[in-house]
Motif scaffolding. Structure first.
Motif, PDB file in Angstrom:
ATOM      1  N   UNK A  49       0.839  -1.201   0.000  1.00 52.07           N
ATOM      2  CA  UNK A  49       0.000   0.000   0.000  1.00 52.07           C
ATOM      3  C   UNK A  49       0.872   1.248   0.000  1.00 52.07           C
ATOM      4  N   UNK A  50       1.923   1.275   0.812  1.00 51.49           N
ATOM      5  CA  UNK A  50       2.829   2.423   0.850  1.00 51.49           C
ATOM      6  C   UNK A  50       3.521   2.612  -0.497  1.00 51.49           C
ATOM      7  N   UNK A  51       4.003   1.535  -1.072  1.00 51.70           N
ATOM      8  CA  UNK A  51       4.671   1.615  -2.368  1.00 51.70           C
ATOM      9  C   UNK A  51       3.749   2.099  -3.471  1.00 51.70           C
ATOM     10  N   UNK A  56       2.033   6.453  -7.045  1.00 51.35           N
ATOM     11  CA  UNK A  56       0.987   7.339  -7.562  1.00 51.35           C
ATOM     12  C   UNK A  56       1.325   8.806  -7.333  1.00 51.35           C
ATOM     13  N   UNK A  57       1.878   9.145  -6.171  1.00 51.47           N
ATOM     14  CA  UNK A  57       2.254  10.529  -5.904  1.00 51.47           C
ATOM     15  C   UNK A  57       3.389  10.980  -6.822  1.00 51.47           C
ATOM     16  N   UNK A  58       4.367  10.132  -7.041  1.00 56.04           N
ATOM     17  CA  UNK A  58       5.482  10.488  -7.920  1.00 56.04           C
ATOM     18  C   UNK A  58       5.002  10.652  -9.357  1.00 56.04           C
ATOM     19  N   UNK A  59       4.102   9.799  -9.773  1.00 58.65           N
ATOM     20  CA  UNK A  59       3.567   9.863 -11.133  1.00 58.65           C
ATOM     21  C   UNK A  59       2.750  11.133 -11.337  1.00 58.65           C
ATOM     22  N   UNK A  60       2.057  11.537 -10.293  1.00 61.80           N
ATOM     23  CA  UNK A  60       1.206  12.713 -10.373  1.00 61.80           C
ATOM     24  C   UNK A  60       2.022  14.008 -10.396  1.00 61.80           C
ATOM     25  N   UNK A  61       3.159  14.032  -9.704  1.00 62.37           N
ATOM     26  CA  UNK A  61       3.977  15.238  -9.604  1.00 62.37           C
ATOM     27  C   UNK A  61       4.950  15.410 -10.765  1.00 62.37           C
TER      28      UNK A  61
END
Length: 70
Positions: A49-51, A56-61
């Motif tokens: 879940x953390x990974x 997702x956060x890295x992909x979004x930024x």
């Protein structure tokens, strides 16, 4: 640790560990077979879940490289 506590509290586990009169029906085989899977789930699920969240956060930024700014 949370997975072990939740597993320990279930009625199925209590039934196998002898939650009856004079410990009738104790089955420690349930501990030997289920507890390793509980430990594994308690370690793997939060890491996945953390990974996934970090991915997702890295992909979004990430800035869009296909758009050119003049």
């Amino acid at each position: 640790m949370g997975a072990v506590v939740v597993w320990w509290q279930t009625s199925r586990t209590q039934r196998h560990l002898g939650n009856e009169f004079e410990n009738n029906g104790q089955d420690f085989g349930a501990v030997l077979t289920e507890l390793p899977f509980v430990f594994l789930a308690g370690a793997v699920v939060p890491a996945v879940v953390w990974g996934l969240g970090a991915w997702l956060l890295r992909r979004r930024r990430r800035p869009q490289s296909s758009q050119f700014h003049a």
